[in-house]
Design an enzyme around this catalytic site. Structure first.
Site, short mmCIF file in Angstrom:
data_model
loop_
_atom_site.label_atom_id
_atom_site.label_comp_id
_atom_site.label_asym_id
_atom_site.label_seq_id
_atom_site.Cartn_x
_atom_site.Cartn_y
_atom_site.Cartn_z
N PHE A 138 0.69 -1.15 0.10
CA PHE A 138 0.03 0.06 0.07
C PHE A 138 0.98 1.29 -0.08
O PHE A 138 0.30 2.44 -0.57
CB PHE A 138 -0.89 0.06 1.28
CG PHE A 138 -1.70 -1.05 1.26
CD1 PHE A 138 -3.04 -1.11 0.43
CD2 PHE A 138 -1.91 -1.90 2.46
CE1 PHE A 138 -3.94 -1.80 0.74
CE2 PHE A 138 -2.76 -3.06 2.21
CZ PHE A 138 -3.98 -2.82 1.52
N SER A 178 -4.50 1.90 -9.03
CA SER A 178 -5.18 2.97 -9.44
C SER A 178 -5.96 2.95 -10.53
O SER A 178 -5.42 2.82 -11.32
CB SER A 178 -4.69 4.18 -8.87
OG SER A 178 -5.64 5.48 -9.09
N PHE A 208 -10.99 2.15 -7.48
CA PHE A 208 -11.82 3.27 -8.14
C PHE A 208 -11.90 4.38 -6.89
O PHE A 208 -10.98 4.85 -6.61
CB PHE A 208 -13.16 2.83 -8.87
CG PHE A 208 -12.95 2.26 -10.17
CD1 PHE A 208 -13.38 3.42 -11.23
CD2 PHE A 208 -12.07 1.24 -10.26
CE1 PHE A 208 -13.05 2.78 -12.67
CE2 PHE A 208 -12.00 0.82 -11.82
CZ PHE A 208 -12.31 1.68 -12.77
N TYR A 260 1.01 11.21 -10.13
CA TYR A 260 0.64 10.12 -9.49
C TYR A 260 0.31 8.93 -10.09
O TYR A 260 0.84 7.95 -9.83
CB TYR A 260 -0.55 10.74 -8.30
CG TYR A 260 -1.11 9.58 -7.83
CD1 TYR A 260 -0.67 8.73 -6.47
CD2 TYR A 260 -2.69 9.21 -8.31
CE1 TYR A 260 -1.28 7.64 -6.20
CE2 TYR A 260 -3.11 8.01 -7.69
CZ TYR A 260 -2.43 7.41 -6.62
OH TYR A 260 -3.16 6.29 -5.97
N LYS A 276 1.86 5.10 -10.46
CA LYS A 276 1.28 3.61 -10.65
C LYS A 276 1.36 3.00 -11.62
O LYS A 276 1.68 1.70 -11.84
CB LYS A 276 -0.19 3.89 -10.15
CG LYS A 276 -0.36 4.30 -8.89
CD LYS A 276 -0.28 3.72 -7.74
CE LYS A 276 -0.71 4.03 -6.30
NZ LYS A 276 -0.09 3.24 -5.27
#
Length: 337
Positions: A80, A124, A177, A148, A152
């Site tokens: 995470f 994401s 989501f 960002y 990912k």
């Protein structure tokens, strides 16, 4: 054998810790507490009646992370940890690339060193960018539109390359989501440090009277009421998706991506209306200009997760709003209470 959760004290991480403990897993948490609080893990242990091991450690601190792998027999990692604000990533791209990408590289190198080759990665839906079709499927072209999202996307590519180079690796890439809600107990929830990046913490703070008014970014989108439509998913459903993904990576190999969403979109005004009904509170709002990069409609096609992970979202928007308000009401200052 233990499961290591990096960033496990955060909003989604703490809820996943609770689900894992309730399923009988032994877990170890590493978190630098930059956007989380140790009180969350204390409450997770109280709710589950089970204990976990916590280390205040940063992924960029290779030696500290290496000691964790040496001290515990780790079977898999749920990753995470990372910075997550789109707005802040635009202002501070180097910080985002260093934390999210370099941190993951260090983690993967240590996993390889200690022969730990099972990972669930927190990705994401931002990597879909301005998707041309909804519902969005996993094979939609990827086109992140901010630093960002690019971190990912880059990490997903790194993990796919790693899996291709060594077929012993097993990796699930979970594309979230819009996580929201809180645990139904009201004991753990979303308590961002500093900048709030999700709508629900703003909404609950307005309902509680701590913030005067909620900004709605644009009412001129081609949607039923003009406001943006998003796929909101309850954090408990999301946490359970990680448990299902973990079970898959432990028994298989390869790398694959899964959408975690409900498959239904709600507008911002629908969210506000539902929250007002479930909380009994008024939420004053004002329409302001659109934010750059925001899309009109975004919601998931979750069929692949249903078929391959045996997972589906079960909680409703009403559940999300009621649980978020229960958390806010019982913890007006978050974990600081």
């Amino acid at each position: 054998m233990s499961i290591l959760l990096t960033g496990g004290a955060g909003f989604i991480g703490s809820h996943t810790c609770l689900e894992l403990l309730q399923e009988g897993y032994d877990i170890v948490v590493a978190d630098n507490l930059s956007n989380s609080k140790p009180e969350a893990l204390k409450r997770v242990q109280e709710l589950s009646g089970k204990s976990l091991r916590f280390y205040q450690a940063d992924l960029l601190d290779r030696e500290a992370m290496d000691r964790i792998f040496t001290a515990h027999k780790i079977e898999a990692v749920i990753h995470f940890a990372g910075l997550k604000s789109v707005e802040q990533s635009v202002k501070h791209p180097l910080e985002y690339y260093r934390t999210n990408i370099t941190g993951t590289l260090i983690l993967c190198e240590l996993m390889q060193k200690h022969n730990v080759k099972n990972m669930v990665f927190s990705s994401s839906a931002t990597i879909y960018g301005n998707a041309k079709r909804v519902p969005i499927r996993e094979n939609e072209p990827l086109q992140a539109t901010n630093p960002y999202g690019r971190t990912k996307l880059i990490v997903e590519e790194i993990l796919r390359d790693l899996s291709a180079a060594d077929p012993e690796w097993s990796i699930s890439l979970l594309r979230y989501f819009n996580p929201t809600g809180a645990h139904p107990s009201g004991r753990i929830g979303e308590d961002p440090t500093g900048l709030r990046t999700n709508i629900m913490p703003y909404l609950t703070q307005v309902a509680a009277g701590h913030i005067d008014i909620l900004n709605v970014f644009g009412d001129d989108y081609p949607t039923a009421d003009g406001t943006g439509v998003r796929d909101y998913i309850h954090v408990v459903d999301l946490a359970r998706g990680h448990v299902k993904a973990l079970q898959k990576v432990i028994r298989t190999t390869g790398a694959d991506a899964y959408n975690l969403g409900t498959g239904r979109g709600y507008s911002v005004l629908e969210l506000i209306d539902t929250f007002e009904r479930m909380s009994g509170r008024s939420v004053p709002y004002q329409v302001v200009n659109r934010r750059p990069g925001d899309v009109a409609v975004s919601y998931a096609d979750p069929q692949k997760a249903s078929a391959e992970l045996d997972w589906r979202a079960e909680k409703t928007l009403e559940d999300m709003c009621a649980d978020a308000w229960r958390w806010q009401s019982g913890n007006p200052q978050g974990y600081s209470d």
